[in-house]
Design a protein around this motif. Structure first.
Motif, PDB file in Angstrom:
ATOM      1  N   GLU A  84     -12.623  15.205  -1.028  1.00 54.83           N
ATOM      2  CA  GLU A  84     -13.986  15.742  -1.133  1.00 54.83           C
ATOM      3  C   GLU A  84     -13.908  17.065  -0.360  1.00 54.83           C
ATOM      4  O   GLU A  84     -12.949  17.274   0.389  1.00 54.83           O
ATOM      5  CB  GLU A  84     -14.949  14.718  -0.497  1.00 54.83           C
ATOM      6  N   ASP A  85     -14.890  17.956  -0.529  1.00 51.83           N
ATOM      7  CA  ASP A  85     -14.798  19.250   0.157  1.00 51.83           C
ATOM      8  C   ASP A  85     -14.533  19.069   1.650  1.00 51.83           C
ATOM      9  O   ASP A  85     -15.332  18.447   2.364  1.00 51.83           O
ATOM     10  CB  ASP A  85     -16.120  20.028   0.008  1.00 51.83           C
ATOM     11  N   ASN A  86     -13.392  19.574   2.094  1.00 52.60           N
ATOM     12  CA  ASN A  86     -13.025  19.514   3.509  1.00 52.60           C
ATOM     13  C   ASN A  86     -12.903  18.104   4.082  1.00 52.60           C
ATOM     14  O   ASN A  86     -13.081  17.896   5.282  1.00 52.60           O
ATOM     15  CB  ASN A  86     -13.980  20.352   4.368  1.00 52.60           C
ATOM     16  N   VAL A  87     -12.617  17.165   3.206  1.00 53.47           N
ATOM     17  CA  VAL A  87     -12.291  15.803   3.643  1.00 53.47           C
ATOM     18  C   VAL A  87     -10.931  15.479   3.032  1.00 53.47           C
ATOM     19  O   VAL A  87     -10.760  15.557   1.813  1.00 53.47           O
ATOM     20  CB  VAL A  87     -13.342  14.768   3.189  1.00 53.47           C
ATOM     21  N   PHE A  88      -9.969  15.159   3.870  1.00 52.56           N
ATOM     22  CA  PHE A  88      -8.589  14.973   3.405  1.00 52.56           C
ATOM     23  C   PHE A  88      -8.060  13.589   3.732  1.00 52.56           C
ATOM     24  O   PHE A  88      -8.369  13.023   4.797  1.00 52.56           O
ATOM     25  CB  PHE A  88      -7.661  16.006   4.067  1.00 52.56           C
ATOM     26  N   TRP A  89      -7.231  13.070   2.824  1.00 52.85           N
ATOM     27  CA  TRP A  89      -6.453  11.861   3.118  1.00 52.85           C
ATOM     28  C   TRP A  89      -5.159  12.331   3.772  1.00 52.85           C
ATOM     29  O   TRP A  89      -4.440  13.164   3.220  1.00 52.85           O
ATOM     30  CB  TRP A  89      -6.166  11.114   1.810  1.00 52.85           C
ATOM     31  N   VAL A  90      -4.880  11.831   4.966  1.00 52.26           N
ATOM     32  CA  VAL A  90      -3.656  12.244   5.671  1.00 52.26           C
ATOM     33  C   VAL A  90      -2.853  11.011   6.105  1.00 52.26           C
ATOM     34  O   VAL A  90      -2.213  11.011   7.141  1.00 52.26           O
ATOM     35  CB  VAL A  90      -3.983  13.161   6.883  1.00 52.26           C
ATOM     36  N   GLY A  91      -2.937   9.963   5.292  1.00 50.95           N
ATOM     37  CA  GLY A  91      -2.290   8.697   5.650  1.00 50.95           C
ATOM     38  C   GLY A  91      -0.865   8.591   5.132  1.00 50.95           C
ATOM     39  O   GLY A  91      -0.178   9.589   4.904  1.00 50.95           O
ATOM     40  N   ALA A  92      -0.427   7.350   4.958  1.00 52.97           N
ATOM     41  CA  ALA A  92       0.948   7.101   4.506  1.00 52.97           C
ATOM     42  C   ALA A  92       0.962   5.953   3.516  1.00 52.97           C
ATOM     43  O   ALA A  92       0.158   5.030   3.597  1.00 52.97           O
ATOM     44  CB  ALA A  92       1.826   6.761   5.700  1.00 52.97           C
ATOM     45  N   LYS A  93       1.896   6.067   2.560  1.00 55.55           N
ATOM     46  CA  LYS A  93       2.114   4.980   1.604  1.00 55.55           C
ATOM     47  C   LYS A  93       3.363   4.240   2.049  1.00 55.55           C
ATOM     48  O   LYS A  93       4.391   4.859   2.334  1.00 55.55           O
ATOM     49  CB  LYS A  93       2.340   5.563   0.200  1.00 55.55           C
ATOM     50  N   ASP A  94       3.271   2.922   2.088  1.00 57.74           N
ATOM     51  CA  ASP A  94       4.424   2.105   2.466  1.00 57.74           C
ATOM     52  C   ASP A  94       4.818   1.287   1.227  1.00 57.74           C
ATOM     53  O   ASP A  94       4.395   0.151   1.064  1.00 57.74           O
ATOM     54  CB  ASP A  94       4.024   1.198   3.647  1.00 57.74           C
ATOM     55  N   TYR A  95       5.617   1.920   0.365  1.00 53.57           N
ATOM     56  CA  TYR A  95       5.965   1.293  -0.917  1.00 53.57           C
ATOM     57  C   TYR A  95       6.880   0.081  -0.743  1.00 53.57           C
ATOM     58  O   TYR A  95       6.952  -0.773  -1.611  1.00 53.57           O
ATOM     59  CB  TYR A  95       6.680   2.311  -1.831  1.00 53.57           C
ATOM     60  N   SER A  96       7.601   0.034   0.368  1.00 53.61           N
ATOM     61  CA  SER A  96       8.656  -0.981   0.515  1.00 53.61           C
ATOM     62  C   SER A  96       8.232  -2.205   1.312  1.00 53.61           C
ATOM     63  O   SER A  96       9.010  -3.133   1.465  1.00 53.61           O
ATOM     64  CB  SER A  96       9.873  -0.353   1.203  1.00 53.61           C
ATOM     65  N   ARG A  97       7.025  -2.199   1.860  1.00 47.03           N
ATOM     66  CA  ARG A  97       6.623  -3.354   2.665  1.00 47.03           C
ATOM     67  C   ARG A  97       6.411  -4.572   1.760  1.00 47.03           C
ATOM     68  O   ARG A  97       5.740  -4.477   0.729  1.00 47.03           O
ATOM     69  CB  ARG A  97       5.351  -3.037   3.441  1.00 47.03           C
ATOM     70  N   THR A  98       6.984  -5.695   2.133  1.00 53.14           N
ATOM     71  CA  THR A  98       6.898  -6.876   1.264  1.00 53.14           C
ATOM     72  C   THR A  98       6.091  -8.014   1.878  1.00 53.14           C
ATOM     73  O   THR A  98       5.800  -8.990   1.194  1.00 53.14           O
ATOM     74  CB  THR A  98       8.300  -7.415   0.919  1.00 53.14           C
ATOM     75  N   ILE A  99       5.768  -7.908   3.159  1.00 52.38           N
ATOM     76  CA  ILE A  99       4.990  -8.989   3.773  1.00 52.38           C
ATOM     77  C   ILE A  99       3.997  -8.407   4.786  1.00 52.38           C
ATOM     78  O   ILE A  99       4.252  -7.362   5.394  1.00 52.38           O
ATOM     79  CB  ILE A  99       5.934 -10.042   4.407  1.00 52.38           C
ATOM     80  N   PHE A 100       2.849  -9.042   4.899  1.00 46.86           N
ATOM     81  CA  PHE A 100       1.834  -8.577   5.848  1.00 46.86           C
ATOM     82  C   PHE A 100       1.339  -9.763   6.662  1.00 46.86           C
ATOM     83  O   PHE A 100       1.227 -10.877   6.155  1.00 46.86           O
ATOM     84  CB  PHE A 100       0.657  -7.912   5.112  1.00 46.86           C
ATOM     85  N   ASP A 101       1.043  -9.510   7.905  1.00 44.85           N
ATOM     86  CA  ASP A 101       0.588 -10.568   8.824  1.00 44.85           C
ATOM     87  C   ASP A 101       1.590 -11.717   8.888  1.00 44.85           C
ATOM     88  O   ASP A 101       1.206 -12.853   9.209  1.00 44.85           O
ATOM     89  CB  ASP A 101      -0.800 -11.109   8.397  1.00 44.85           C
ATOM     90  N   SER A 102       2.846 -11.438   8.576  1.00 44.27           N
ATOM     91  CA  SER A 102       3.885 -12.485   8.518  1.00 44.27           C
ATOM     92  C   SER A 102       3.421 -13.647   7.651  1.00 44.27           C
ATOM     93  O   SER A 102       3.776 -14.798   7.886  1.00 44.27           O
ATOM     94  CB  SER A 102       4.217 -13.009   9.918  1.00 44.27           C
ATOM     95  N   LEU A 103       2.585 -13.340   6.652  1.00 42.48           N
ATOM     96  CA  LEU A 103       1.972 -14.414   5.866  1.00 42.48           C
ATOM     97  C   LEU A 103       1.903 -14.119   4.370  1.00 42.48           C
ATOM     98  O   LEU A 103       2.419 -14.879   3.564  1.00 42.48           O
ATOM     99  CB  LEU A 103       0.557 -14.683   6.422  1.00 42.48           C
ATOM    100  N   ILE A 104       1.240 -13.027   4.010  1.00 45.02           N
ATOM    101  CA  ILE A 104       1.035 -12.794   2.578  1.00 45.02           C
ATOM    102  C   ILE A 104       2.068 -11.804   2.052  1.00 45.02           C
ATOM    103  O   ILE A 104       2.498 -10.894   2.752  1.00 45.02           O
ATOM    104  CB  ILE A 104      -0.403 -12.326   2.259  1.00 45.02           C
ATOM    105  N   ARG A 105       2.487 -12.038   0.807  1.00 43.47           N
ATOM    106  CA  ARG A 105       3.505 -11.166   0.221  1.00 43.47           C
ATOM    107  C   ARG A 105       2.855  -9.992  -0.493  1.00 43.47           C
ATOM    108  O   ARG A 105       1.771 -10.121  -1.049  1.00 43.47           O
ATOM    109  CB  ARG A 105       4.366 -11.972  -0.761  1.00 43.47           C
ATOM    110  N   LEU A 106       3.516  -8.864  -0.433  1.00 45.80           N
ATOM    111  CA  LEU A 106       2.990  -7.658  -1.076  1.00 45.80           C
ATOM    112  C   LEU A 106       3.879  -7.325  -2.277  1.00 45.80           C
ATOM    113  O   LEU A 106       5.077  -7.167  -2.124  1.00 45.80           O
ATOM    114  CB  LEU A 106       2.979  -6.481  -0.105  1.00 45.80           C
ATOM    115  N   GLN A 107       3.270  -7.246  -3.432  1.00 47.75           N
ATOM    116  CA  GLN A 107       4.040  -6.915  -4.633  1.00 47.75           C
ATOM    117  C   GLN A 107       4.213  -5.403  -4.790  1.00 47.75           C
ATOM    118  O   GLN A 107       5.184  -4.936  -5.334  1.00 47.75           O
ATOM    119  CB  GLN A 107       3.357  -7.467  -5.898  1.00 47.75           C
ATOM    120  N   LYS A 108       3.215  -4.660  -4.323  1.00 44.90           N
ATOM    121  CA  LYS A 108       3.248  -3.212  -4.526  1.00 44.90           C
ATOM    122  C   LYS A 108       3.071  -2.452  -3.225  1.00 44.90           C
ATOM    123  O   LYS A 108       2.430  -1.403  -3.180  1.00 44.90           O
ATOM    124  CB  LYS A 108       2.175  -2.817  -5.537  1.00 44.90           C
ATOM    125  N   GLY A 109       3.582  -3.008  -2.139  1.00 47.29           N
ATOM    126  CA  GLY A 109       3.486  -2.345  -0.849  1.00 47.29           C
ATOM    127  C   GLY A 109       2.058  -2.265  -0.357  1.00 47.29           C
ATOM    128  O   GLY A 109       1.189  -3.044  -0.744  1.00 47.29           O
TER     129      GLY A 109
END
Ligand code: FE2
Ligand code: FE2
Length: 394
Positions: A11-36
């Motif tokens: 949006e005007d003067n609002v930027f996304w400055v984050g990160a994509k983690d394509y390779s992460r396969t698990i979160f919270d040591s519990l749920i599996r991630l298919q697409k990072g």
């Protein structure tokens, strides 16, 4: 877009400055991630000052820094908003505070405590904000909305008034690295449901309160900290209203653990009988299921059938795991049935009964099968399915 590490203007003067983690396969040591997943950090540039809203997971600070530098000199950042203290977005606050020497960390009272406990942030670099407080960046103002227990006690939302952008951190999140916008992600509602099931479902009352609070705002865009941004937030808002109200369907989740196939066969008999009665059924082998998928099914299932082998005179531990998960996630389930198979050890049925009681479910039928399923037991299983169908359709 991702080949060049730079901020993305949403949006005007609002930027996304984050990160994509394509390779992460698990979160919270519990749920599996298919697409990072993604760690979304946002930069709002006012005429006088800039604010960074949330940061990134540890290990992604360099990418965040590069994206920030592509947009603005870090010295211009005077506020680093921490909507939530968990490391998947607060992990970069130390870097951000080092880059922007004059910046203050903006958070709730409890957030300031957590920032010190977790990241050793000195109190003189923290500015505590309360409900409705505003920060003027010059042309842009940020307001803060307390939204506790979504999903930690310190959580809050940040609203960019002039553009109607609501930064909600985990709320409205989804684990996928795909897409910048939700309309680019085909199965976004499934990712969102999985996320709700695992993270937000235990806090339905808090979610309802937060949804009520934001209903008075003119929200044009929802920018969470995982997954894509909603530029048309209507659909996700409607889903969240249903989920927070605990709306269930005429649907039964069947979880089975079956060492030699008998419990699975019993589960299949119940499943086909339920389907023939017009009940929606989802069925998972607990020993190989993704707990994230099961969490998603728990969001709108009305009944639960547990079919389990006995292992060494106890309930099979993979069944126990899911009964514990159901207890922890506090789903809106109402009815349950229990099927146990055994040869010589007979205590598993009691263990299921105790666990279902702890989840707060009404037991509509139970059966204990001594290895192979007899003709009479087939009839009994169909009867259990019939009872369950009556309940979930009633
Ligand atoms: Fe979190
Ligand atoms: Fe998170």
């Amino acid at each position: 877009m991702m080949a060049i590490v730079e901020g993305v203007e949403i949006e005007d003067n609002v930027f996304w400055v984050g990160a994509k983690d394509y390779s992460r396969t698990i979160f919270d040591s519990l749920i599996r991630l298919q697409k990072g997943t993604s760690y979304n950090s946002y930069l709002v540039i006012g005429d006088n000052e800039a604010a960074l809203i949330d940061t990134v997971n540890p290990g992604f600070e360099d990418i965040m820094e590069k994206r920030i530098r592509s947009v603005v000199e870090p010295e211009k950042i005077k506020y680093i908003v921490m909507n939530h203290a968990e490391p998947d977005y607060a992990g970069g606050i130390e870097r951000a505070l080092t880059l922007s020497k004059g910046a203050k960390l903006i958070t709730t009272q409890l957030g300031s405590k957590f920032a010190t406990l977790f990241y050793n942030i000195p109190q003189d670099r923290i500015k505590v904000v309360k409900e409705g407080e505003k920060i003027d960046l010059g042309g842009y103002t940020l307001s803060f909305i307390e939204a506790p227990m979504l999903h930690w006690p310190e959580t809050m939302f940040t609203f960019l008034n002039e553009r109607g952008i609501l930064f909600t951190c985990d709320f409205f999140g989804a684990h996928t690295a795909e897409g910048m916008w939700s309309d680019e992600v085909e199965d976004i509602m499934y990712h969102a449901k999985k996320y709700w099931g695992e993270i937000m479902m235990p806090f339905r009352v808090n979610a309802k309160n937060a949804l009520k609070k934001i209903s008075g705002l003119d929200v044009k865009m929802i920018a969470p900290s995982h997954g894509p941004i909603y530029r048309r937030p209507k659909e996700i808002l409607e889903r969240y209203i249903d989920w927070s109200e605990g709306k269930t369907k005429e649907k039964v989740l069947i979880l089975f653990t079956s060492m030699w196939g008998h419990a699975m066969k019993a589960a299949e008999i119940v499943a086909s009988e339920l389907v023939s009665k017009g009940v929606e059924v989802s069925m998972y082998d607990a020993s190989i299921a993704d707990p994230g998928d099961v969490a998603a099914e728990l969001v709108d299932s009305r009944g639960l059938v547990v079919a389990s082998s006995t292992l060494e005179a106890h309930l099979h531990p993979m069944t126990t795991l899911y009964l514990n998960l159901a207890k922890l996630l506090r789903p809106p389930l109402k009815y349950a049935a229990s099927i146990v198979t055994y040869l010589w050890g007979t205590g598993a049925d009691r263990e299921i009964r105790d666990a279902l009681q702890e989840v707060g479910l009404e037991l509509v039928g139970e059966i204990k099968i001594n290895v192979r399923i007899s003709e009479n037991e087939v009839k009994a299983l169909k009867k259990i399915a019939e009872e369950m169908a009556k309940k979930v359709k009633g």
